[in-house]
Write an enzyme that holds these catalytic residues in place. Structure first.
Site, mmCIF file in Angstrom:
data_model
loop_
_atom_site.group_PDB
_atom_site.id
_atom_site.type_symbol
_atom_site.label_atom_id
_atom_site.label_comp_id
_atom_site.label_asym_id
_atom_site.label_seq_id
_atom_site.Cartn_x
_atom_site.Cartn_y
_atom_site.Cartn_z
ATOM 1 C CE1 TYR A 1 26.220 5.677 -44.021
ATOM 2 C CE2 TYR A 1 26.741 6.172 -41.737
ATOM 3 C CZ TYR A 1 26.150 6.526 -42.934
ATOM 4 O OH TYR A 1 25.502 7.728 -43.052
ATOM 5 C CB SER B 1 27.423 9.991 -41.782
ATOM 6 O OG SER B 1 26.744 9.501 -40.641
#
Length: 174
Positions: free
Chosen positions: A85, A62
Site C-alpha cells: 500500500y 495517501s
C-alpha cells in the site's frame, strides 16, 4: 483518479503482518490495482485530453505515500498498514509529478491529493490512537477532501500542476 486495495478491504484474507513472510502475490496484486490502475487510467484519459487540448487529472495517494505509519497503532486491529500500500501510494505521487511535467505544455494539469486517515467505522481504540498523532486531534472525514478538490477543478488552480496536497489535519507537520 482514486483506486486502492487497503488492508481494511483484505481483513477476511489471511495476510501476515510478518514482513519476512509477506506474500509476493499480495504485493503484486496491490501494485497492479493501485499503481498500474492509475497508469492505465491516465494513459486512456490522456487520449481524450489530447483531443480536447486541455485536461485536469487529480490522483489520490495517501498520507502513507508520504510518511511511514506508526505500526504500534495497528497492533490490536484486524487490519494494518502493509508495505505494498505504501509503495503503491508513493508511486502515485512520483507518477503524478512525472506526468505533470510531460503534459504541462499540452495544457493538461496533473496533481495529487494525499489524505490522512479518513474515518471509516474504525474501532474506538484505533480512532483514539490515530487522532493522538494529529494536531487537529481527529481522523479526517470524507468531506474534508472537498475543498482541495473544488480548488483543483476550478480556474483558481490554472497555474497549479505537479503538486501533492497533504490533507491530514497537520499530521505531516510533526
Amino acid at each position: 483518479y482514486n483506486v486502492a486495495i487497503t488492508s481494511e478491504s483484505l481483513q477476511k484474507t489471511n495476510i501476515t503482518r510478518e514482513f519476512t513472510k509477506y506474500n509476493l502475490k499480495n504485493w503484486k496484486k496491490t501494485i497492479n490495482v493501485n499503481l498500474t490502475g492509475s497508469f492505465i487510467f491516465a494513459r486512456e484519459i490522456g487520449k481524450i485530453f489530447y483531443k480536447q487540448k486541455k485536461g485536469n487529472l487529480i490522483n489520490i495517494s495517501s498520507i502513507y505515500g508520504n510518511l511511514s505509519p506508526n505500526h504500534k497503532i495497528y497492533e490490536k486491529e484486524k487490519f494494518y498498514s502493509f508495505p505494498d500500500y505504501a509503495a503503491s501510494k508513493s508511486g502515485i505521487i512520483g507518477f503524478s509529478k512525472w506526468l505533470s511535467t510531460l503534459w504541462a505544455k499540452k495544457n493538461i494539469k496533473v496533481n495529487c491529493i494525499s489524505p490522512g486517515g479518513i474515518y471509516n467505522s474504525h474501532s474506538k481504540i484505533f480512532f483514539k490512537a490515530y487522532s493522538k498523532r494529529v494536531p487537529m486531534n481527529r481522523m479526517g472525514d470524507k468531506k474534508d477532501i472537498n475543498g482541495i478538490l473544488y480548488y483543483l477543478i476550478s480556474d483558481e488552480s490554472n497555474y497549479c500542476t505537479g503538486q501533492n496536497f497533504l490533507i491530514d489535519g497537520g499530521l505531516s507537520a510533526w
